[in-house]
Scaffold this active site. Structure first.
Site, PDB file in Angstrom:
ATOM      1  N   ARG A 104       1.024  -1.232   0.053  1.00  9.53           N
ATOM      2  CA  ARG A 104      -0.093   0.062  -0.107  1.00  9.53           C
ATOM      3  C   ARG A 104       0.889   1.151  -0.049  1.00  9.53           C
ATOM      4  NH1 ARG A 104       2.146   1.960   3.824  1.00  9.53           N
ATOM      5  NH2 ARG A 104       0.795   3.803   3.678  1.00  9.53           N
ATOM      6  N   ASP A 139      -2.101  10.678  -2.423  1.00 10.62           N
ATOM      7  CA  ASP A 139      -2.659   9.680  -3.187  1.00 10.62           C
ATOM      8  C   ASP A 139      -2.974  10.189  -4.712  1.00 10.62           C
ATOM      9  OD1 ASP A 139      -3.107   8.627  -0.505  1.00 10.62           O
ATOM     10  OD2 ASP A 139      -2.863   6.864  -1.798  1.00 10.62           O
ATOM     11  N   GLN A 190      -2.221   2.569   9.719  1.00 11.01           N
ATOM     12  CA  GLN A 190      -1.057   2.708   9.279  1.00 11.01           C
ATOM     13  C   GLN A 190       0.061   3.434  10.120  1.00 11.01           C
ATOM     14  OE1 GLN A 190      -3.850   3.163   7.765  1.00 11.01           O
ATOM     15  NE2 GLN A 190      -3.778   2.777   5.537  1.00 11.01           N
ATOM     16  N   ALA A 220       1.024   5.221  -2.257  1.00 10.25           N
ATOM     17  CA  ALA A 220       0.632   5.441  -3.877  1.00 10.25           C
ATOM     18  C   ALA A 220       1.946   4.818  -4.670  1.00 10.25           C
ATOM     19  CB  ALA A 220       0.422   6.978  -4.003  1.00 10.25           C
TER      20      ALA A 220
END
Ligand code: MRU
Length: 349
Positions: free
Chosen positions: A46, A236, A195, A48
């Site tokens: 994960r 992102d 995260q 971008a």
């Protein structure tokens, strides 16, 4: 170790399985582009830039899987694989950017089909290598914004794990630390997938950078009481007017920073800037399974009542008026973003 890398001995893609950290550091292997697409959806990988590189290597796997004996046949198979990989996650534009770059590289390939397979892998490898180099350039620009003694709030994970290596916003913090500046990080835990608490905290421990984890809703308190001097996050996708789509919660963080005159910086490679979208309202926002919200457990017990429903948008859009500057590998961009962003973005050649 890189987060995403090609194993040249075994002809397979390897990626750190980010779902297992910080408990275990395990590397998963992939031999089929379909399983790479699934790994992106499931967030084995994960962040971008990391999913962009993973998708590019996914095409290298698709090239090996294809039985086509002509370059046209191989190109058609790669286009089908790209469309599957592209649909794995919708918000981070790096995914589509990396796939487009690989496809463009081989679109007019004139030569034996085996060499075209190799050209796909070579371009994926270039994307991965450039990502590391770009991140370091971005970090050097961004580190000029950090002063000795700063406490910064950081959202999500934007470190080596979110990229091929080094990181975006966390890379800036890491560079400032390596330059000898004392920097303290307040790490948003970043609900619902945490995260920050899991990955950013793990990375900061590795680098020896002092940090404290805070619950996302504590950020406003630290900003209001003057205990944080800067806010850093990644993105992102950035629209042409400077609106920033990033991990859910970024908007509230940027609002609180703005209300307290604390600068908020988004750190992005130019591959994250999507000049085809005039404003952030056009950015597709991924909505993930409600289970990611509902499965939270406290003292071993599920928090939400049985049968509870939830909503789980994975990203939000922060309007450009709340963004102090956007740090890229080609320099720090200040408002007006619609005028200044095109000066740093180079089209895919
Ligand atoms: O859902 P994720 O973990 O892939 O979201 C990642 C982020 O929002 C990061 O902040 C973003 O990719 C920029 S950092 C490279």
């Amino acid at each position: 170790m890189r987060t995403v890398f090609w194993d040249y001995d075994r002809h397979e893609l390897k990626m750190i399985d980010q779902r297992l950290l910080p408990e275990r550091l395990e590397v998963a292997s992939f031999r089929e582009h379909r399983s790479v697409a699934q790994a992106i959806t499931d967030m084995v990988v994960r962040g971008a830039p990391a999913i962009g590189a993973a998708a590019a290597f996914g095409l290298a796997l698709a090239a090996r899987e294809s039985e086509a004996s002509s370059t046209q046949g191989l190109f058609a198979d790669l286009q089908a694989a790209a469309s599957l990989l592209r649909s794995a996650r919708p918000t981070a534009v790096n995914l589509a950017w990396a796939l487009e770059r690989v496809l463009k590289h081989i679109a007019d390939f004139a030569g034996p089909v085996e060499e075209m397979r190799q050209a796909v892998l070579d371009e994926a490898q270039r994307i991965a290598d450039e990502d590391v180099e770009i991140n370091k350039r971005m970090a050097r620009h961004g580190a000029t914004l950090i002063e000795d003694g700063d406490t910064v709030i950081h959202h999500c994970n934007t470190g080596a794990l979110a990229t091929v290596d080094w990181g975006t916003a966390l890379g800036v913090i890491r560079m400032a630390h390596e330059q000898g500046k004392r920097v303290h990080v307040l790490v948003d835990e970043t609900r619902p997938r945490l995260q920050g608490a899991r990955l950013t905290a793990w990375e900061l421990s590795q680098y020896g950078i002092p940090y404290e984890i805070i619950s996302d809703n504590a950020a406003g308190y630290f900003l209001r009481t003057g205990q944080a001097q800067k806010v850093f996050f990644g993105a992102d996708r950035v629209a042409a007017n400077g609106d920033v789509a990033n991990k859910i919660g970024t908007y509230m963080l940027a609002l609180a920073a703005h209300d307290n005159n604390v600068p908020a910086y988004s750190v992005v490679p130019t591959s994250t800037i999507d000049l085809s979208l005039t404003h952030g309202g056009l950015i597709p926002i991924e909505e993930r399974s409600p289970d990611e919200v509902l499965e939270l457990r406290l003292m071993g017990r599920r928090v939400a009542p049985e049968g509870a429903r939830a909503r789980n948008p994975a990203f939000d859009v922060t309007p450009h008026r709340l963004i102090t500057a956007i740090v890229t590998e080609n320099g720090i961009v200040y408002p007006p973003f619609d005028t200044n962003l095109p000066n740093v973005v180079r089209p895919i050649s």
